[in-house]
Design a protein around this motif. Structure first.
Motif, short mmCIF file in Angstrom:
data_model
loop_
_atom_site.label_atom_id
_atom_site.label_comp_id
_atom_site.label_asym_id
_atom_site.label_seq_id
_atom_site.Cartn_x
_atom_site.Cartn_y
_atom_site.Cartn_z
N LEU A 235 0.83 -1.20 0.00
CA LEU A 235 0.00 0.00 0.00
C LEU A 235 0.87 1.25 0.00
O LEU A 235 0.58 2.22 -0.71
CB LEU A 235 -0.93 0.00 1.21
CG LEU A 235 -1.79 1.25 1.41
CD1 LEU A 235 -2.66 1.54 0.20
CD2 LEU A 235 -2.64 1.12 2.67
N ASP A 236 1.93 1.23 0.79
CA ASP A 236 2.83 2.38 0.85
C ASP A 236 3.41 2.71 -0.53
O ASP A 236 3.48 3.87 -0.93
CB ASP A 236 3.97 2.09 1.83
CG ASP A 236 4.14 3.18 2.86
OD1 ASP A 236 3.32 4.12 2.88
OD2 ASP A 236 5.09 3.10 3.65
N GLU A 263 2.24 -3.08 10.48
CA GLU A 263 3.20 -2.23 9.79
C GLU A 263 2.61 -0.83 9.56
O GLU A 263 1.43 -0.69 9.24
CB GLU A 263 3.58 -2.83 8.44
CG GLU A 263 4.37 -4.12 8.53
CD GLU A 263 4.67 -4.72 7.17
OE1 GLU A 263 5.67 -5.43 7.06
OE2 GLU A 263 3.90 -4.46 6.23
N ALA A 264 3.46 0.17 9.71
CA ALA A 264 3.02 1.54 9.48
C ALA A 264 2.99 1.84 7.99
O ALA A 264 3.76 1.28 7.21
CB ALA A 264 3.97 2.51 10.18
N VAL A 265 2.06 2.71 7.60
CA VAL A 265 1.99 3.21 6.22
C VAL A 265 2.43 4.68 6.27
O VAL A 265 1.84 5.49 6.98
CB VAL A 265 0.57 3.08 5.66
CG1 VAL A 265 0.49 3.66 4.25
CG2 VAL A 265 0.15 1.61 5.64
N HIS A 266 3.48 5.01 5.51
CA HIS A 266 4.14 6.30 5.65
C HIS A 266 3.71 7.33 4.61
O HIS A 266 3.94 8.53 4.81
CB HIS A 266 5.66 6.12 5.56
CG HIS A 266 6.21 5.18 6.58
ND1 HIS A 266 6.44 5.55 7.90
CD2 HIS A 266 6.55 3.86 6.50
CE1 HIS A 266 6.91 4.51 8.58
NE2 HIS A 266 6.98 3.48 7.75
N CYS A 270 -0.08 11.35 0.33
CA CYS A 270 -0.43 11.26 -1.10
C CYS A 270 -1.94 11.32 -1.31
O CYS A 270 -2.41 11.75 -2.36
CB CYS A 270 0.11 9.96 -1.70
SG CYS A 270 1.91 9.90 -1.84
N LEU A 271 -2.70 10.89 -0.31
CA LEU A 271 -4.16 10.98 -0.41
C LEU A 271 -4.59 12.42 -0.59
O LEU A 271 -5.56 12.72 -1.30
CB LEU A 271 -4.82 10.39 0.84
CG LEU A 271 -4.60 8.90 1.13
CD1 LEU A 271 -5.19 8.53 2.48
CD2 LEU A 271 -5.19 8.05 0.03
N VAL A 272 -3.86 13.33 0.05
CA VAL A 272 -4.17 14.75 -0.05
C VAL A 272 -3.59 15.34 -1.33
O VAL A 272 -4.30 15.95 -2.14
CB VAL A 272 -3.62 15.52 1.18
CG1 VAL A 272 -3.90 17.01 1.05
CG2 VAL A 272 -4.20 14.96 2.46
N SER A 273 -2.28 15.14 -1.52
CA SER A 273 -1.61 15.80 -2.64
C SER A 273 -2.12 15.32 -4.00
O SER A 273 -2.13 16.08 -4.97
CB SER A 273 -0.10 15.59 -2.54
OG SER A 273 0.23 14.21 -2.60
N LYS A 274 -2.55 14.06 -4.07
CA LYS A 274 -3.05 13.51 -5.33
C LYS A 274 -4.57 13.42 -5.38
O LYS A 274 -5.13 12.91 -6.35
CB LYS A 274 -2.44 12.13 -5.58
CG LYS A 274 -0.91 12.14 -5.71
CD LYS A 274 -0.39 10.76 -6.06
CE LYS A 274 1.12 10.76 -6.21
NZ LYS A 274 1.64 9.47 -6.71
N GLN A 275 -5.21 13.89 -4.33
CA GLN A 275 -6.68 13.88 -4.27
C GLN A 275 -7.24 12.48 -4.53
O GLN A 275 -8.15 12.27 -5.33
CB GLN A 275 -7.26 14.90 -5.26
CG GLN A 275 -6.77 16.32 -5.02
CD GLN A 275 -7.18 17.26 -6.12
OE1 GLN A 275 -8.35 17.61 -6.22
NE2 GLN A 275 -6.23 17.68 -6.95
N ILE A 276 -6.64 11.52 -3.85
CA ILE A 276 -7.02 10.10 -4.01
C ILE A 276 -8.21 9.80 -3.11
O ILE A 276 -8.27 10.22 -1.96
CB ILE A 276 -5.84 9.18 -3.63
CG1 ILE A 276 -4.64 9.44 -4.54
CG2 ILE A 276 -6.26 7.71 -3.69
CD1 ILE A 276 -3.35 8.82 -4.01
#
Length: 342
Positions: A235-236, A263-266, A270-276
């Motif tokens: 996912l990361d 596990e952490a997702v770092h 990107c959800l914000v910057s790419k409007q995902i």
């Protein structure tokens, strides 16, 4: 009217990676007559489904789990195909073939029979109702078509793509005219994705030291849709490779199920910057679409436009090993346990 009833019981709540010894084979007694004054049915179980969500049911009750835990000392339960032996329910009669939540045992008393669905299409293998024509197929259909809102020509990535859900999502995407790549954990499974299921490409994630670089190689212009089955490092890496306004459908995160410390997702920014748009879903929300789903998928099956692979385990005594195999990648395709053949 009482008969012996072989069962698979949960020995105790599981912590960490489950083992076959966490389940025990036992034998009980069951009446083949539904209790008077109830709307219960008694069924003879034919096929059982092994599904990743069942891992959470093996553990202690957890506020983060959407499925109730199994009770130690009682039969494991899951989706299955069965034949009605006796019925007090107005919608079912003796001899009907049904699918729904049943026990891991030869016979089950079903007190909530309204959760079962009668099987009308019997000109396809009955085992398909544990998978492509049951909960698994509906999960693939709703998670892709309803959650992702796909369009022809879009790029689609699927993790755990050779599994029961992933293999179908990829083929639904190809039928729409999408470009489809999947990841899997062996050369055999990668070959299956490309040569059996018609994916445009596929890769073995175990051979990739840099998942970000691998995804850039297969999606140089980015990913429109990601069908998430794995979580963690995958996912990361995907987040870095999503297109602007991409969509992520979260079906499961099997890489995390057996970890006490997740596990952490770092790369979530990107959800914000790419409007995902990222959306998790439970199939119960979409079961009202089941008749429409059957109208969609059965013609494709009969015309040979959808390939479907089952991994068959013969006999109830093989059920514990079949379930555990999901979590170490042993199965190829949909894992089914055959108790009796109709």
């Amino acid at each position: 009217m009482e008969v012996s009833n072989k069962q698979v019981l949960l020995k105790d709540y599981v912590v960490g990676f489950p083992k076959e010894t966490d389940m025990i084979l036992s034998s009980g007694i069951i009446s083949l007559k539904a209790p008077e004054g109830s709307e219960a049915i008694v069924v003879k179980n034919l096929y059982l489904s092994c599904d990743p969500y069942m891992r959470s049911c093996l553990g202690k009750p957890d506020k983060f789990s959407y499925a109730p835990s199994f009770t130690p000392g009682t039969p494991i339960i899951g989706y299955g195909v069965a034949k009605v032996v006796d019925s007090n329910h107005p919608n079912f009669k003796e001899g009907d073939l049904v699918w729904g939540i049943t026990g891991w045992e030869e016979y089950s008393l079903i007190t909530r029979a309204n959760t079962f669905r009668k099987i009308e299409h019997t000109d396809v293998p009955l085992s398909y109702y544990t998978g492509i024509l049951g909960m698994t197929g509906m999960t693939a259909y709703a998670g892709f078509h309803e959650v992702c809102s796909p369009k022809k020509g879009e790029t689609v990535f699927i993790s755990a793509a050779s599994g029961a859900v992933g293999q179908l999502v990829g083929q639904f995407a190809k039928l729409m005219g999408c470009y489809v790549v999947g990841s899997a954990g062996s050369k055999e499974k990668v070959d299956l994705l490309k040569n059996k299921f018609g994916f445009d490409d596929a890769f073995n994630y175990k051979e990739e030291h840099d998942l970000d670089a691998a995804l850039r190689r297969y999606f140089p212009e980015g990913i429109d849709i990601y069908f998430e089955n794995v979580g963690g490092k995958m996912l990361d890496a995907v987040l870095l490779n999503m297109k602007v306004n991409g969509r992520i459908s979260v079906c499961g995160m099997i890489s995390q199920y057996n970890l006490e410390k997740k596990e952490a997702v770092h790369n979530l920014f990107c959800l914000v910057s790419k409007q995902i748009r990222i959306e998790g879903f439970l199939i119960a929300k979409f079961f009202h679409l089941y008749p429409m789903f059957l109208d969609y998928v059965i013609p494709f099956i009969k015309e040979g436009k959808i390939a479907y692979v089952e991994d068959i385990a013969e006999g109830l005594d093989q059920a514990p090993g079949a379930l555990i195999g999901l979590f170490n990648g042993r199965n190829v395709g949909k894992q089914v346990v055959v108790i009796a053949r109709e």
